[in-house]
Design a protein around this motif. Structure first.
Motif, PDB file in Angstrom:
ATOM      1  N   TYR A  83       0.944  -1.149   0.022  1.00  0.00           N
ATOM      2  CA  TYR A  83      -0.082   0.023  -0.071  1.00  0.00           C
ATOM      3  C   TYR A  83       0.853   1.322   0.071  1.00  0.00           C
ATOM      4  CZ  TYR A  83       0.926   0.024   4.881  1.00  0.00           C
ATOM      5  OH  TYR A  83       1.542   0.099   6.247  1.00  0.00           O
ATOM      6  N   ILE A  92      -5.267   0.707   7.650  1.00  0.00           N
ATOM      7  CA  ILE A  92      -4.537  -0.657   7.424  1.00  0.00           C
ATOM      8  C   ILE A  92      -4.937  -1.550   8.529  1.00  0.00           C
ATOM      9  CG2 ILE A  92      -2.486  -1.547   6.836  1.00  0.00           C
ATOM     10  CD1 ILE A  92      -3.463   0.335   4.759  1.00  0.00           C
ATOM     11  N   LEU A 120      -2.840  -0.917  -2.948  1.00  0.00           N
ATOM     12  CA  LEU A 120      -3.781  -0.259  -2.236  1.00  0.00           C
ATOM     13  C   LEU A 120      -3.371   1.154  -2.396  1.00  0.00           C
ATOM     14  CD1 LEU A 120      -6.590  -0.159  -0.780  1.00  0.00           C
ATOM     15  CD2 LEU A 120      -5.603  -0.543   1.284  1.00  0.00           C
ATOM     16  N   THR A 121      -4.122   2.268  -2.800  1.00  0.00           N
ATOM     17  CA  THR A 121      -3.796   3.521  -2.779  1.00  0.00           C
ATOM     18  C   THR A 121      -5.056   4.459  -2.640  1.00  0.00           C
ATOM     19  OG1 THR A 121      -4.087   4.074  -5.224  1.00  0.00           O
ATOM     20  CG2 THR A 121      -1.875   2.894  -4.453  1.00  0.00           C
TER      21      THR A 121
END
Length: 211
Positions: A83, A92, A120-121
């Motif tokens: 991420y 998270i 993941l962003t």
């Protein structure tokens, strides 16, 4: 002997002088920078555009965001997730899938990203009219390689990041930072229109829209 190009330019300059114009004319840029749709209408339009592009779309709330992301990674059987290093640590920590989550190291070899199951962003700004998501290189969106090398990208789009058209979207982009424009999963076609996915980026784009 003057070339055709020089002759054309000469005639243009002559016409400008005869019309009382200077050599430099300021181009009008009176673009519409704000749409007339409300937040719900923008979100519905964005969902429709993204689905047209064959992206997987989930609409959720802030309270259910971690659970939605957990279900996505569980359903996709992801075991290794990277991420963007500046994402909210509390988010998270709240993700309950069995995947191992690792913050991206911008100094690491980008080729190592090819071994992860998903990234993941957050997003930076998104146009509902075109279904285009812009990632601006930085702590929340990550470096450009983070979302171009792996095969699956899960991107969070929040309500205040959704605008109507491209002019307003561009006005929110800082030109000092690299930006990646995403309109659906990576795909291209050859001269026979055979579609190939994943050539220039992830073939699996999953967008989580937060109401």
């Amino acid at each position: 002997m003057s070339t055709a190009k020089e002759e054309i330019l000469k005639r243009i300059r002559t016409a400008q002088k005869q019309a009382g114009l200077s050599d430099h004319v300021e181009a009008p840029r009176e673009y519409d920078t704000e749409g007339m749709l409300n937040a719900d209408e923008l979100r519905d339009m964005l969902v429709e555009r993204l689905e047209d592009y064959k992206a997987e779309v989930h609409v959720t709330t802030e309270a259910e965001l971690a659970e939605t992301i957990s279900q996505i990674f569980t359903n996709k059987e992801c075991s290794k997730v990277t991420y963007a290093q500046g994402m909210d640590a509390a988010l998270i920590d709240a993700i309950t899938s069995n995947a191992t989550f690792t913050p991206d190291d911008p100094t690491s070899d980008p080729r190592e990203l090819d071994t992860v199951d998903a990234v993941l962003t957050e997003s930076h700004v998104t146009s509902a009219q075109t279904g285009t998501i812009v990632l601006e290189a930085g702590p929340l969106c990550g470096r450009r390689a983070l979302t171009l090398v792996p095969d699956r990208h899960v991107c969070i789009v929040r309500k205040d990041q959704i605008v109507y058209g491209v002019p307003e979207m561009v006005s929110r982009i800082n030109p000092d930072f690299p930006a990646t424009w995403i309109s659906g999963p990576s795909a291209t076609s050859d001269i026979e229109l055979s579609r190939v996915e994943g050539v220039h980026g992830p073939r699996d784009l999953i967008v989580v829209i937060v109401k």
